[in-house]
Design an enzyme around this catalytic site. Structure first.
Site, mmCIF file in Angstrom:
data_model
loop_
_atom_site.group_PDB
_atom_site.id
_atom_site.type_symbol
_atom_site.label_atom_id
_atom_site.label_comp_id
_atom_site.label_asym_id
_atom_site.label_seq_id
_atom_site.Cartn_x
_atom_site.Cartn_y
_atom_site.Cartn_z
ATOM 1 N N ARG A 163 -47.812 53.698 51.879
ATOM 2 C CA ARG A 163 -46.537 53.081 52.235
ATOM 3 C C ARG A 163 -45.609 54.166 52.748
ATOM 4 O O ARG A 163 -45.367 55.165 52.059
ATOM 5 C CB ARG A 163 -45.895 52.384 51.023
ATOM 6 C CG ARG A 163 -46.769 51.314 50.380
ATOM 7 C CD ARG A 163 -46.871 50.102 51.278
ATOM 8 N NE ARG A 163 -47.573 49.009 50.624
ATOM 9 C CZ ARG A 163 -48.688 48.480 51.074
ATOM 10 N NH1 ARG A 163 -49.248 48.932 52.177
ATOM 11 N NH2 ARG A 163 -49.252 47.482 50.429
ATOM 12 N N GLU A 164 -45.107 53.980 53.957
ATOM 13 C CA GLU A 164 -44.095 54.883 54.518
ATOM 14 C C GLU A 164 -42.741 54.298 54.137
ATOM 15 O O GLU A 164 -42.436 53.155 54.489
ATOM 16 C CB GLU A 164 -44.241 54.975 56.033
ATOM 17 C CG GLU A 164 -45.571 55.553 56.448
ATOM 18 C CD GLU A 164 -45.857 55.405 57.938
ATOM 19 O OE1 GLU A 164 -45.105 54.680 58.637
ATOM 20 O OE2 GLU A 164 -46.840 55.991 58.393
ATOM 21 N N ARG A 184 -24.127 53.393 69.420
ATOM 22 C CA ARG A 184 -25.217 53.550 68.458
ATOM 23 C C ARG A 184 -26.417 54.178 69.155
ATOM 24 O O ARG A 184 -27.083 53.555 69.971
ATOM 25 C CB ARG A 184 -25.591 52.200 67.847
ATOM 26 C CG ARG A 184 -24.500 51.604 66.973
ATOM 27 C CD ARG A 184 -24.184 52.513 65.825
ATOM 28 N NE ARG A 184 -23.409 51.832 64.795
ATOM 29 C CZ ARG A 184 -23.046 52.415 63.686
ATOM 30 N NH1 ARG A 184 -23.373 53.674 63.453
ATOM 31 N NH2 ARG A 184 -22.339 51.746 62.795
ATOM 32 N N GLU A 209 -12.106 53.850 59.360
ATOM 33 C CA GLU A 209 -12.553 53.313 60.648
ATOM 34 C C GLU A 209 -11.501 52.492 61.375
ATOM 35 O O GLU A 209 -11.526 52.414 62.591
ATOM 36 C CB GLU A 209 -13.825 52.481 60.462
ATOM 37 C CG GLU A 209 -15.022 53.332 60.115
ATOM 38 C CD GLU A 209 -16.352 52.604 60.282
ATOM 39 O OE1 GLU A 209 -16.373 51.447 60.741
ATOM 40 O OE2 GLU A 209 -17.378 53.219 59.941
ATOM 41 N N PRO A 218 -36.601 45.517 53.840
ATOM 42 C CA PRO A 218 -37.360 45.826 52.632
ATOM 43 C C PRO A 218 -38.837 46.144 52.837
ATOM 44 O O PRO A 218 -39.490 46.612 51.915
ATOM 45 C CB PRO A 218 -37.184 44.571 51.769
ATOM 46 C CG PRO A 218 -36.836 43.489 52.721
ATOM 47 C CD PRO A 218 -36.114 44.142 53.857
ATOM 48 N N GLY A 219 -39.345 45.944 54.034
ATOM 49 C CA GLY A 219 -40.741 46.293 54.303
ATOM 50 C C GLY A 219 -40.970 47.790 54.384
ATOM 51 O O GLY A 219 -42.096 48.260 54.188
ATOM 52 N N GLU A 236 -15.921 63.608 61.844
ATOM 53 C CA GLU A 236 -15.787 64.379 63.087
ATOM 54 C C GLU A 236 -16.786 63.990 64.165
ATOM 55 O O GLU A 236 -16.561 64.232 65.344
ATOM 56 C CB GLU A 236 -15.866 65.883 62.808
ATOM 57 C CG GLU A 236 -17.217 66.345 62.305
ATOM 58 C CD GLU A 236 -17.249 67.839 62.023
ATOM 59 O OE1 GLU A 236 -18.328 68.432 62.229
ATOM 60 O OE2 GLU A 236 -16.230 68.399 61.621
ATOM 61 N N GLU A 250 -17.733 60.754 64.641
ATOM 62 C CA GLU A 250 -17.606 59.304 64.738
ATOM 63 C C GLU A 250 -16.463 58.942 65.680
ATOM 64 O O GLU A 250 -15.351 59.447 65.546
ATOM 65 C CB GLU A 250 -17.327 58.756 63.327
ATOM 66 C CG GLU A 250 -17.424 57.286 63.179
ATOM 67 C CD GLU A 250 -17.289 56.867 61.715
ATOM 68 O OE1 GLU A 250 -17.894 55.842 61.384
ATOM 69 O OE2 GLU A 250 -16.598 57.522 60.924
#
Length: 183
Positions: A37-38, A64, A96, A114-115, A140, A142
């Site tokens: 599991r990663e 983003r 923000e 959740p996977g 700084e 953002e």
């Protein structure tokens, strides 16, 4: 213990960064076989649904990098070690947007993916907003534009795929449901 639980046999740290860490676990499956599991480890986050007195949603427009585009979202941020989610929500709202709130109400908490990740997001509704005179500043690295939109405008932003993240879509749908229940 559930008959579906996986027993961790070995855990190997792969990467540890400022926001996330990555590990690969070897697990024993319920049938006795093994698998890997990663797992992305994340400290958790908060998201705030700020509603003005004139019923507008305060949102942030932010680039983003993983999507290589600008998205419009409700304010959100990472939990600091040992910090209570409600405290993080107040801090992130101020940082923000420059707003403080009179009331903060927990709405829901959910796992984002959740996977493969343990990130949990705690969503709050903030009301009684007022602009702070000495608002906290953004991190700084953002940069955001603060906008205020009606529910109808927010729904249009979802259709236009300018709002494209789960926490914001959930918050908008929550408000839409609340409006429908009033009728």
């Amino acid at each position: 213990m559930s008959n579906l639980a996986e027993k961790t046999l070995k855990s190997e740290p792969i990467f540890s960064g400022r926001v996330i860490s990555l590990q690969v676990d070897e697990v024993e499956l319920p049938n006795g076989k093994t698998s890997t599991r990663e797992i992305v480890k994340h400290p958790g986050a908060v998201a705030i649904l700020p509603i003005t007195d004139d019923n507008k949603i305060v949102m942030v427009e932010q680039y983003r990098k993983p999507m290589d585009r600008v998205l419009i979202e409700i304010p959100a941020g990472k939990l600091e070690k040992g910090e209570e989610p409600a405290h993080t929500a107040v801090r992130e709202l101020e940082e923000e947007t420059g707003y403080e709130c009179e009331s903060l109400e927990w709405l829901i908490s959910f796992y984002t993916s959740p996977g493969f990740a343990d990130e949990i997001v705690h969503v709050y509704i903030a009301k009684g907003l007022s602009k702070k005179k000495d608002a906290a500043s953004l991190d700084e690295d953002e940069f955001v534009n603060v906008i205020e939109v009606t529910l109808e405008e927010a729904l249009e932003l979802v259709k236009e795929q300018k709002v494209y993240d789960a926490k914001t879509a959930y918050a908008i749908q929550y408000l839409q449901l609340q409006e429908a229940l009033k009728k």
